[in-house]
Motif scaffolding. Structure first.
Motif, PDB file in Angstrom:
ATOM      1  N   PRO A 170      93.515 -28.492  50.045  1.00 16.24           N
ATOM      2  CA  PRO A 170      93.934 -27.290  50.770  1.00 16.24           C
ATOM      3  C   PRO A 170      95.452 -27.152  50.854  1.00 16.24           C
ATOM      4  O   PRO A 170      95.987 -26.039  50.788  1.00 16.24           O
ATOM      5  CB  PRO A 170      93.309 -27.475  52.156  1.00 16.24           C
ATOM      6  CG  PRO A 170      92.136 -28.363  51.923  1.00 16.24           C
ATOM      7  CD  PRO A 170      92.556 -29.299  50.833  1.00 16.24           C
ATOM      8  N   ARG A 183      96.774 -25.729  47.659  1.00 14.53           N
ATOM      9  CA  ARG A 183      96.568 -24.273  47.625  1.00 14.53           C
ATOM     10  C   ARG A 183      97.667 -23.556  48.385  1.00 14.53           C
ATOM     11  O   ARG A 183      98.181 -22.513  47.960  1.00 14.53           O
ATOM     12  CB  ARG A 183      95.207 -23.911  48.231  1.00 14.53           C
ATOM     13  CG  ARG A 183      94.026 -24.096  47.314  1.00 14.53           C
ATOM     14  CD  ARG A 183      93.975 -23.030  46.209  1.00 14.53           C
ATOM     15  NE  ARG A 183      93.834 -21.700  46.762  1.00 14.53           N
ATOM     16  CZ  ARG A 183      92.685 -21.171  47.193  1.00 14.53           C
ATOM     17  NH1 ARG A 183      91.578 -21.889  47.147  1.00 14.53           N
ATOM     18  NH2 ARG A 183      92.641 -19.945  47.652  1.00 14.53           N
ATOM     19  N   THR A 212      94.514 -21.092  61.844  1.00 13.43           N
ATOM     20  CA  THR A 212      93.956 -19.824  61.392  1.00 13.43           C
ATOM     21  C   THR A 212      94.809 -19.204  60.294  1.00 13.43           C
ATOM     22  O   THR A 212      94.298 -18.724  59.272  1.00 13.43           O
ATOM     23  CB  THR A 212      93.845 -18.850  62.576  1.00 13.43           C
ATOM     24  OG1 THR A 212      93.021 -19.437  63.593  1.00 13.43           O
ATOM     25  CG2 THR A 212      93.247 -17.517  62.133  1.00 13.43           C
ATOM     26  N   SER A 219      94.458 -21.202  57.112  1.00 11.53           N
ATOM     27  CA  SER A 219      93.149 -20.935  56.495  1.00 11.53           C
ATOM     28  C   SER A 219      93.133 -19.576  55.810  1.00 11.53           C
ATOM     29  O   SER A 219      92.571 -19.422  54.721  1.00 11.53           O
ATOM     30  CB  SER A 219      92.044 -21.019  57.550  1.00 11.53           C
ATOM     31  OG  SER A 219      91.996 -22.297  58.144  1.00 11.53           O
ATOM     32  N   ALA A 220      93.753 -18.585  56.451  1.00  9.47           N
ATOM     33  CA  ALA A 220      93.807 -17.249  55.852  1.00  9.47           C
ATOM     34  C   ALA A 220      94.618 -17.267  54.561  1.00  9.47           C
ATOM     35  O   ALA A 220      94.229 -16.664  53.548  1.00  9.47           O
ATOM     36  CB  ALA A 220      94.418 -16.256  56.838  1.00  9.47           C
ATOM     37  N   TRP A 232      95.066 -19.871  52.676  1.00  7.14           N
ATOM     38  CA  TRP A 232      94.253 -20.625  51.714  1.00  7.14           C
ATOM     39  C   TRP A 232      93.193 -19.727  51.080  1.00  7.14           C
ATOM     40  O   TRP A 232      92.973 -19.760  49.865  1.00  7.14           O
ATOM     41  CB  TRP A 232      93.601 -21.796  52.430  1.00  7.14           C
ATOM     42  CG  TRP A 232      92.707 -22.620  51.553  1.00  7.14           C
ATOM     43  CD1 TRP A 232      93.058 -23.677  50.767  1.00  7.14           C
ATOM     44  CD2 TRP A 232      91.297 -22.452  51.376  1.00  7.14           C
ATOM     45  NE1 TRP A 232      91.966 -24.173  50.108  1.00  7.14           N
ATOM     46  CE2 TRP A 232      90.873 -23.444  50.459  1.00  7.14           C
ATOM     47  CE3 TRP A 232      90.347 -21.555  51.892  1.00  7.14           C
ATOM     48  CZ2 TRP A 232      89.540 -23.558  50.053  1.00  7.14           C
ATOM     49  CZ3 TRP A 232      89.029 -21.676  51.493  1.00  7.14           C
ATOM     50  CH2 TRP A 232      88.637 -22.677  50.588  1.00  7.14           C
ATOM     51  N   ALA A 233      92.542 -18.906  51.898  1.00  9.59           N
ATOM     52  CA  ALA A 233      91.492 -18.040  51.378  1.00  9.59           C
ATOM     53  C   ALA A 233      92.066 -16.926  50.505  1.00  9.59           C
ATOM     54  O   ALA A 233      91.445 -16.502  49.523  1.00  9.59           O
ATOM     55  CB  ALA A 233      90.697 -17.437  52.535  1.00  9.59           C
ATOM     56  N   TRP A 234      93.278 -16.451  50.858  1.00 12.56           N
ATOM     57  CA  TRP A 234      93.879 -15.332  50.125  1.00 12.56           C
ATOM     58  C   TRP A 234      94.510 -15.765  48.810  1.00 12.56           C
ATOM     59  O   TRP A 234      94.532 -15.009  47.831  1.00 12.56           O
ATOM     60  CB  TRP A 234      94.941 -14.672  51.005  1.00 12.56           C
ATOM     61  CG  TRP A 234      95.833 -13.717  50.263  1.00 12.56           C
ATOM     62  CD1 TRP A 234      95.545 -12.458  49.846  1.00 12.56           C
ATOM     63  CD2 TRP A 234      97.185 -13.981  49.833  1.00 12.56           C
ATOM     64  NE1 TRP A 234      96.612 -11.899  49.188  1.00 12.56           N
ATOM     65  CE2 TRP A 234      97.631 -12.814  49.162  1.00 12.56           C
ATOM     66  CE3 TRP A 234      98.034 -15.080  49.954  1.00 12.56           C
ATOM     67  CZ2 TRP A 234      98.914 -12.725  48.621  1.00 12.56           C
ATOM     68  CZ3 TRP A 234      99.306 -14.990  49.408  1.00 12.56           C
ATOM     69  CH2 TRP A 234      99.731 -13.818  48.759  1.00 12.56           C
ATOM     70  N   ARG A 244      93.147 -18.295  42.978  1.00 12.12           N
ATOM     71  CA  ARG A 244      92.862 -19.566  42.323  1.00 12.12           C
ATOM     72  C   ARG A 244      93.211 -19.479  40.840  1.00 12.12           C
ATOM     73  O   ARG A 244      92.914 -18.474  40.192  1.00 12.12           O
ATOM     74  CB  ARG A 244      91.381 -19.924  42.485  1.00 12.12           C
ATOM     75  CG  ARG A 244      91.000 -20.282  43.911  1.00 12.12           C
ATOM     76  CD  ARG A 244      89.485 -20.389  44.055  1.00 12.12           C
ATOM     77  NE  ARG A 244      89.097 -20.948  45.337  1.00 12.12           N
ATOM     78  CZ  ARG A 244      89.053 -20.260  46.474  1.00 12.12           C
ATOM     79  NH1 ARG A 244      89.388 -18.975  46.476  1.00 12.12           N
ATOM     80  NH2 ARG A 244      88.687 -20.827  47.609  1.00 12.12           N
TER      81      ARG A 244
END
Length: 524
Positions: free
Chosen positions: A155, A158, A201, A204-205, A207-209, A212
């Motif tokens: 993570p 990323r 938070t 994490s946001a 990381w998700a955005w 890849r």
């Protein structure tokens, strides 16, 4: 009396404790690699500076802690620099003095509304500016940046693609500050928990955005690591060993062969026989060979470290001269003043010459490579520029042979993971004596590490990706944000000082009162 008070009963004891607490984060780096420890390693240092009786003492705690931090992460240089490592650490440790002062300013004393939240922005920002200043090549470079301790955490890698190692350093310091608040500032515990949740938070946001890397091809790259070669004629014998190891790659379908830093100790202009031998290897293997020449040039004055690409017909004309040199190791700053360093350590007897521009080389099969030499793999801006210039693969040629029995080889190899994740390009770290390593475009390790005891040639199937990471697109935006935060703080402090001056000094003695509690007016 608290634990810190008992440990710091005298000024000298307190300074010693500051040095030790500043050194603690080294355990998060290789070889120990306790990456999780980075998130609490600063807490003792923060608590110490917070408890300082004055702002000057807090600044001194910051300075001493910075000294301990730098000595710890560079301790493997001690055999080469001797007393100079302590001198350099003492000078650069001063960069943490303002940070120590800010720790006391925002975490010391009685809790104040909003001050704990502000600390979670200001203190990581101040740390980032310290890392920015000391990352200048003339001050030693960015070795041991706190965020680099997270090189093996998926993570975190990323997040590095979003804001580089700078973003990781900011988040690690922010978590340490929040933990210190939870431990020592009762009135700030609720905001500290809220800040930890908000940080998690936001991370994490991001990381998700973060996009890849999408693998769209693979290439086979061979790393040739000869290992330690000592004694007379070591340069010739190393070349012969590299030749033998490379010939074993014939028939393995490799697209490129990479030798380590200083793999050729003779100028190829003076030794055309060596060029012919490498060209013969290229024909036998069916791939170009990237060597590194460390020698006095025949066409220009001075010694250069150069990445040179050699194909089946000889040198292709692609050459990169190392731009960022290691202070004391490859040149001595202000040699007229500090030249005596050569008498007490393994400092450079002669300054090497610098290259002027980065180079992207065409290897064949449409593959474009971006070489970096040794120390340069620590600089995130250099790999970012190579990615912008169209490099498909980042190649670091290194040696570290002087530091075989230290933590340096592992620390150096780990930097490749961050450079790969930041750019979305695979990174090949090829060394003379280990540790050699390869990372995919997401920063994850590809194949085995070649340790310091290995003498071998190994072929890696390297995945390629061709997107643009947010870090490559937007650059060092966490640093710019940190500078903005500190700029706003300076303006706010200036306005506050002006208001205090205009309102006049507070009365030193309160007016006396009567027995009924009414103030006594002048004249009564």
């Amino acid at each position: 009396m608290g634990v810190i008070d008992r440990l710091t009963a005298s000024s000298w004891q307190r300074s010693g404790v500051a040095v030790l607490t500043g050194a603690l984060p080294v355990l998060a780096f290789p070889a120990p690699s306790l990456w999780w420890f980075a998130y609490v390693a600063l807490v003792p240092w923060i608590l110490l500076a917070r408890s300082a009786p004055t702002g000057w003492r807090a600044a001194w705690d910051g300075w001493c802690g910075g000294f301990g931090y730098l000595v710890a992460v560079h301790h493997w240089l001690l055999p080469s620099l001797h007393v100079f490592i302590f001198l350099i650490a003492a000078l650069l440790g001063a960069l943490w003095a303002p940070w120590g002062w800010l720790v006391r300013r925002f975490l010391g004393g009685a809790p104040a509304p909003g001050r704990g939240i502000a600390a979670l922005l200001v203190l990581p920002s101040a740390w980032l500016v310290v890392e920015l200043v000391r990352s200048w090549q003339g001050l030693g470079g960015p070795w041991g940046m706190l965020g680099a301790s997270q090189w093996q955490v998926g993570p975190a890698l990323r997040l590095a693609s979003v804001g580089g190692v700078w973003l990781l350093s900011f988040l690690v310091v922010a978590v340490n500050v929040a933990v210190a608040e939870l431990a020592s500032v009762p009135g700030s515990r609720r905001p500290a928990v809220a800040a930890l949740v908000a940080t998690a938070t936001a991370a994490s946001a991001a990381w998700a955005w973060a996009p890849r890397p999408r693998v769209d091809a693979r290439v086979r790259i061979a790393v040739v690591q000869p290992g330690i070669v000592d004694g007379r004629d070591s340069g010739e014998r190393r070349f012969e060993l590299e030749e033998q190891l490379t010939r074993r790659l014939a028939g393995q379908g490799v697209d490129l062969v990479v030798w380590g830093e200083s793999s050729v100790g003779f100028d190829l202009g003076d030794r055309p026989d060596l060029s012919r031998r490498i060209a013969s290897l290229s024909r036998a293997v069916g791939a170009d060979v990237l060597v590194n020449v460390d020698a006095r040039r025949s066409d220009q004055p001075g010694i250069y470290k150069s990445s040179v690409l050699i194909g089946p017909n000889g040198p292709t004309g692609d050459r990169y001269d190392k731009m960022r040199l290691v202070p004391f190791g490859e040149y001595i700053p202000a040699r007229s003043l500090l030249g005596w360093a050569t008498s007490v350590g393994r400092a450079a007897g002669e300054d090497r010459r610098r290259g002027t521009a980065q180079v992207v080389m065409n290897v064949g099969h449409g593959l474009r490579i971006g070489p970096l030499v040794c120390f340069e793999t620590a600089f995130p801006d250099m790999s970012r520029h190579l990615a912008q210039d169209g490099a498909d693969v980042l190649l670091g040629q290194s040696s570290t042979s002087s530091f075989q029995n230290s933590w340096a080889p592992e620390q150096h190899a780990s930097l490749g993971a961050l450079r790969a994740a930041e750019t979305g390009r695979p990174m090949v770290h090829a060394t003379l004596t280990g540790v050699s390593a390869v990372y995919g475009p997401d920063g994850q390790r590809v194949g085995p590490w070649l340790g310091t005891s290995a003498s071998t040639a190994h072929v890696y199937d390297v995945p390629l990706a061709h997107g643009t990471t947010p870090y490559v697109r937007y650059g060092d935006w966490p640093v710019h944000g940190a500078l903005l935060v500190l700029g706003v703080l300076c303006v706010a402090e200036f306005v506050r000082a002006i208001r205090r001056r205009r309102s006049g000094p507070e009365p030193l003695v309160p007016p006396s009162r009567t027995a009924h509690g009414s103030p006594v007016r002048p004249g009564h």
